[in-house]
Motif scaffolding. Structure first.
Motif, PDB file in Angstrom:
ATOM      1  N   GLY A   1      -2.122   5.314   5.776  1.00  0.00           N
ATOM      2  CA  GLY A   1      -1.587   4.026   5.337  1.00  0.00           C
ATOM      3  C   GLY A   1      -1.716   2.967   6.418  1.00  0.00           C
TER       4      GLY A   1
ATOM      5  N   HIS B   1       0.861  -1.201   0.000  1.00  0.00           N
ATOM      6  CA  HIS B   1       0.000   0.000   0.000  1.00  0.00           C
ATOM      7  C   HIS B   1       0.893   1.246   0.000  1.00  0.00           C
TER       8      HIS B   1
ATOM      9  N   VAL C   1      -5.439   1.880   6.710  1.00  0.00           N
ATOM     10  CA  VAL C   1      -5.847   0.965   5.633  1.00  0.00           C
ATOM     11  C   VAL C   1      -5.314  -0.437   5.904  1.00  0.00           C
ATOM     12  N   SER C   2      -4.072  -0.543   6.390  1.00  0.00           N
ATOM     13  CA  SER C   2      -3.487  -1.849   6.682  1.00  0.00           C
ATOM     14  C   SER C   2      -4.329  -2.593   7.720  1.00  0.00           C
TER      15      SER C   2
ATOM     16  N   TYR D   1     -13.279   0.024   2.991  1.00  0.00           N
ATOM     17  CA  TYR D   1     -12.168  -0.914   3.082  1.00  0.00           C
ATOM     18  C   TYR D   1     -12.598  -2.334   2.720  1.00  0.00           C
TER      19      TYR D   1
ATOM     20  N   ASP E   1       0.961   5.325   0.073  1.00  0.00           N
ATOM     21  CA  ASP E   1       0.223   6.575   0.355  1.00  0.00           C
ATOM     22  C   ASP E   1       1.155   7.502   1.130  1.00  0.00           C
TER      23      ASP E   1
ATOM     24  N   VAL F   1      -0.276  -6.672   4.679  1.00  0.00           N
ATOM     25  CA  VAL F   1      -0.032  -5.372   4.050  1.00  0.00           C
ATOM     26  C   VAL F   1       1.348  -4.849   4.423  1.00  0.00           C
TER      27      VAL F   1
ATOM     28  N   THR G   1       3.478  -1.269   3.891  1.00  0.00           N
ATOM     29  CA  THR G   1       3.194   0.123   3.526  1.00  0.00           C
ATOM     30  C   THR G   1       4.450   0.827   3.048  1.00  0.00           C
TER      31      THR G   1
ATOM     32  N   VAL H   1      -1.478  -1.323  -4.129  1.00  0.00           N
ATOM     33  CA  VAL H   1      -2.592  -0.372  -3.940  1.00  0.00           C
ATOM     34  C   VAL H   1      -1.954   0.996  -3.711  1.00  0.00           C
ATOM     35  N   SER H   2      -2.243   1.966  -4.605  1.00  0.00           N
ATOM     36  CA  SER H   2      -1.519   3.241  -4.548  1.00  0.00           C
ATOM     37  C   SER H   2      -2.458   4.431  -4.596  1.00  0.00           C
TER      38      SER H   2
ATOM     39  N   TYR I   1      -6.085   3.802  -5.735  1.00  0.00           N
ATOM     40  CA  TYR I   1      -7.032   4.097  -4.639  1.00  0.00           C
ATOM     41  C   TYR I   1      -6.763   5.520  -4.175  1.00  0.00           C
TER      42      TYR I   1
END
Length: 884
Positions: A20, A12, A23-24, A117, A14, A36, A38, A58-59, A87
């Motif tokens: 970040g 991921h 989201v994880s 999410y 961000d 995940v 990051t 996922v960026s 994203y």
């Protein structure tokens, strides 16, 4: 327990580390297979891809140094198939289009709330599973090819010279030859001319033991038919390496290859489609359904296969569908619109889902199958309602505009018009009746109203052909009127279009001409050398500029400056309701009346009409006793005078004042328009910033609060507090930009030494040092100059470290603020003043934008360069010093 092969490793990316981390947490909660990693910058993400095996990236889109599209391009150069999900909170059709063109796997916009999410986890899981399935399929096809090599296919045994030694029956059937007919024939003879060269290479490779074991080429049957065959070739050698035999297994794959390509194409389309595609039998039972059903209806494909299609329908819709379907099967009568129909379906959780449905019937091997395409039209309906609302508002606005408006399509058909344009051109009918009419014919029909009919039509066609923007183009009409025309190209859902406006500016042009003449007169009065010359100018102005049939003009004044009236002064007299009269005889007015020439005098005490305290002129004009100049012009024909004297000088003066006031109002209005344009541009910029920069900390705060509620772990509130602090900082800077704008109040001398030291006390500087190298004072708004210094000092501490040295010195026409930190790269110096630009996660990105705004408000220039000690140096020039 999840095995290593089932685990889904996500990277991921961000630039907001708090978001970040959030989201994880949620992705790993949504799917226990997900792990995940990051990264806060694209460069860090590339390092992770080099070091670890990643199943999906996922960026975010908007990141410093490299945006999400550029990162996607870099990843695609490394691995064209690795799943990549964009994203982002800064979504637009343009960004989505760019991402698709580069090969993005999926595109998802950040929303508020934690439900997003689950959607992200689902998208990622689907992408990874599809990616792994593709890889597994490739491996399976390779194993399948080995199986084909050992299957009882057509077999040919070749000699060392690659001539046919013998065939099996399958080979004879494929090629159409008996074995005896081909024995002794070289392998190239059954190959088409187009493939003989490539087959020769295969044969040579086989004979040399260097390859040629598998090939596909075009062969020619005995009857001349061309077929595509797949060949599996083997060279058999003994223990000494000598060639014992050469064998080939082959099969006719002409039809299979064609069908396979079509089947793969269709399967790929169905599997990747965003709409739900379902097949049912004649009992309305689902036989197959693509993965899109899960996103739209919440069911997995396995849950629906074997269930009736009515599972997806509400009870009332299901009953109608069942009855209509049974009637069709029994009688062939269609009571539903199978081409396209809309109804409200039912989600797995019971919620309604508006869908558009298209059905088709297929007969395969004697059985009837039905294919349905179901599309979620929730957004479509919402957009349709929004469009209807917008059209209603625009229709009302169009009808109330004071200008004539006509909108036309790319095909030159009327889309909309208002009543005003019908009035201007005296068109028949109503605006509603004109929709769909040919705009070219309308232009030709009204062209004879213009001085140059042909030029009117040709100019319209030229503007349409070139998509030229036109603003205020003037058109002369045959009846003396003047129209102003504006054209603006517009983008429509189905192509381009044109928006025309027409205004009747006849009175405006006459007024402007009159105003220009009066302004010219004012200049002439200023440079006049004698009172006699002033008198003659006044007479000509009254007749030519004001177009008055005047018998006489009077302009009373104390001194020469009164001849150029200024609004708000007492030098402009009010025009009396009835013109004053004067006595026949020896008065100055009567003398001018008889001679018909302009006359100016300095002393009016000998004029019985003026100096007499009982004079009607004095009482009506409220003139005090004393010396007053009187400027008069008489009629050349005394019989036309009719004993009346019109005070045209008062009218002339009043007209000048009115003109000045009108110009002032126009300038004020233009200034307000410019201010509104600036505010609108700023609002658009703020909207973009707020949608991106505030969304991440807001999502972090919401997500952490929810985690705190669920787990009772108050440590999550630390992240909430940091998110709120960041939002407060963003909001404070946004309010500064919005409220103060590019304006300054009182300009006064401000000593730089005292002000900078005061600013230094207001900024959290830790161990930093201030070095002031000037004792001069500048002319500035002190409060706004203080904001400029505090923001530059705060920027230096944030980016150069707590022990930085900040120096302030003077330039030839300004001053500078420098530090000894790492400086700003040359390629980033143009961007640092952009609102929202920041290279750290601590800054709001608005500090330097505010600095730029303050400099612009003072009409200064600001630039960033490298300092003497290698740090950043901000130079402010165009500054006025108080001692100059």
């Amino acid at each position: 327990m999840t095995s290593s092969t089932d685990r889904i490793r996500i990277l991921h990316v961000d630039d907001d580390p708090e978001f970040g981390e959030l989201v994880s947490v949620y992705l790993e909660r949504e799917e226990d297979r997900i792990s995940v990693q990051t990264a806060t910058t694209p460069g860090e993400a590339i390092d992770v891809l080099d070091a670890r095996e990643i199943d999906c990236v996922v960026s975010d889109y908007d990141m410093p140094g490299m945006d999400g599209i550029e990162l996607l391009e870099t990843v695609r150069e490394r691995d064209p198939d690795l799943p990549f999900v964009l994203y982002t909170g800064k979504g637009s059709e343009e960004i989505a289009s760019d991402a698709i063109s580069v090969g993005v796997t999926d595109y998802l916009q950040k929303e508020r709330g934690t439900s997003q999410y689950a959607v992200l986890a689902n998208r990622v899981t689907n992408a990874v599973e599809q990616y792994r399935s593709t890889r597994a399929l490739e491996a399976s096809q390779k194993r399948l090819s080995l199986f084909f090599e050992q299957s009882p296919l057509g077999v040919v045994e070749w000699t060392e010279a690659f001539e046919v030694a013998r065939l099996n029956e399958a080979a004879e059937e494929i090629l159409g030859y008996d074995e005896a007919e081909l024995r002794g024939t070289h392998g190239r003879e059954i190959v088409s001319e187009a493939d003989r060269e490539s087959v020769s290479g295969v044969i040579e490779a086989l004979q040399e033991g260097a390859g040629g074991y598998h090939s596909i080429n075009e062969n020619v049957r005995k009857d001349g038919e061309r077929i595509i065959c797949e060949w599996h070739n083997r060279v058999v050698t003994d223990d000494d390496g000598d060639v014992v035999a050469i064998f080939s297994q082959f099969q006719d794959i002409t039809e299979r290859r064609t069908q396979r390509k079509e089947l793969e194409r269709q399967r790929a389309v169905i599997e990747s489609a965003n709409n739900t595609i379902v097949t049912i039998d004649d009992s309305s039972v689902v036989q197959s359904v693509n993965p899109a059903v899960e996103e739209t209806f919440g069911y997995s494909p396995d849950e629906l296969i074997g269930e009736p299609l009515t599972t997806l329908m509400g009870d009332d819709v299901a009953d109608r569908h069942r009855e209509a379907f049974e009637r069709y099967l029994q009688t062939g009568e269609r009571t539903l619109d199978w081409e396209y129909t809309e109804f409200v379906a039912r989600h797995r959780d019971g919620s309604p889902v508006p869908v558009g449905v298209t059905f088709g019937e297929v007969v395969y091997e004697g059985e009837r199958w039905f294919v349905g395409i179901l599309r979620d039209i929730s957004e479509q309906r919402a957009r349709q309602e929004q469009v209807e609302w917008t059209n209603a508002v625009l229709s009302t606005l169009l009808g109330t505009l004071p200008v004539g408006v006509l909108a036309e399509s790319e095909d030159r058909e009327v889309l909309a018009a208002n009543d005003r344009i019908f009035e201007l051109f005296d068109l028949p009918g109503t605006p509603e009746e004109t929709v769909g009419a040919d705009c070219e014919r309308i232009a030709e029909a009204v062209s004879d109203q213009f001085v140059d009919p042909e030029g009117f039509v040709d100019r319209i066609n030229e503007i349409v052909d070139t998509d030229e923007r036109v603003d205020g183009e003037e058109l002369a009409l045959a009846d003396g009127r003047t129209f102003a025309r504006t054209h603006e190209p517009i983008e429509l859902p189905d192509g381009a279009g044109h928006l025309w406006t027409y205004r009747d500016i006849t009175e405006q042009r006459a007024y402007e001409d009159r105003l220009a003449a009066l302004n010219e007169l004012a200049g002439e009065l200023i440079v006049a050398d004698s009172r006699q010359e002033i008198a003659e100018i006044g007479v000509d102005a009254a007749r030519d500029v004001l177009d008055l049939d005047a018998n006489a003009i009077h302009l009373y004044e104390e001194d020469r400056s009164a001849l150029v009236p200024v609004a708000g002064t007492e030098k402009v007299f009010d025009l009396v309701n009835e013109p004053p009269t004067f006595t026949e005889g020896d008065s100055i007015a009567w003398r001018v009346f008889e001679d018909g020439e302009a006359l100016a005098v300095d002393d009016t005490r000998d004029d019985p009409d003026i100096y007499n305290p009982e004079s009607p002129i004095r009482s009506e004009l409220h003139l005090p006793l004393g010396e007053y100049g009187i400027m008069m012009a008489g009629s050349p024909s005394p019989n036309d005078f009719d004993q009346q004297d019109l005070v045209l000088g008062q009218i002339l003066a009043g007209s000048l004042v009115s003109a000045f006031e009108q110009v002032e109002q126009m300038e004020q209005r233009r200034a307000r328009e410019r201010e509104l344009e600036t505010q609108n541009e700023r609002l658009e910029e703020f909207a973009s910033i707020v949608s991106h920069d505030l969304r991440n900390p807001l999502n972090v705060a919401e997500g952490r609060v929810e985690l705190a509620k669920e787990s009772g772990d108050l440590d999550h509130l630390d992240a909430v507090e940091r998110a709120h602090e960041r939002m407060n900082a963003l909001i404070d800077d946004l309010l500064t930009l919005a409220r103060q704008g590019e304006y300054v109040s009182e300009i006064a001398p401000v000593p730089l030494d005292g002000l900078t030291r005061e600013c230094w006390e207001n900024v959290a500087t830790a161990d930093a040092t201030l070095d002031v190298r000037t004792d001069r004072a500048v002319l500035a708004d002190r409060g706004r100059l203080q904001q400029l210094f505090e923001n530059l000092m705060r920027n230096a501490v944030e980016h150069a470290g707590s022990d930085v040295t900040v120096s302030v010195g003077e330039l030839a026409d300004g001053f500078y603020v420098a530090d000894d930190g790492p400086g700003i790269p040359a390629d980033a110096r143009e961007d640092v003043f952009d609102a929202g630009y920041s290279t750290t996660d601590r800054g709001t990105g608005f500090g330097l934008s505010i600095v730029k705004q303050i400099a612009t408000a003072h009409e200064w220039e600001i630039a960033v360069t490298e300092g003497e000690e290698g740090g950043a140096r901000f130079e402010i020039t165009g500054v006025s010093f108080a001692d100059e």
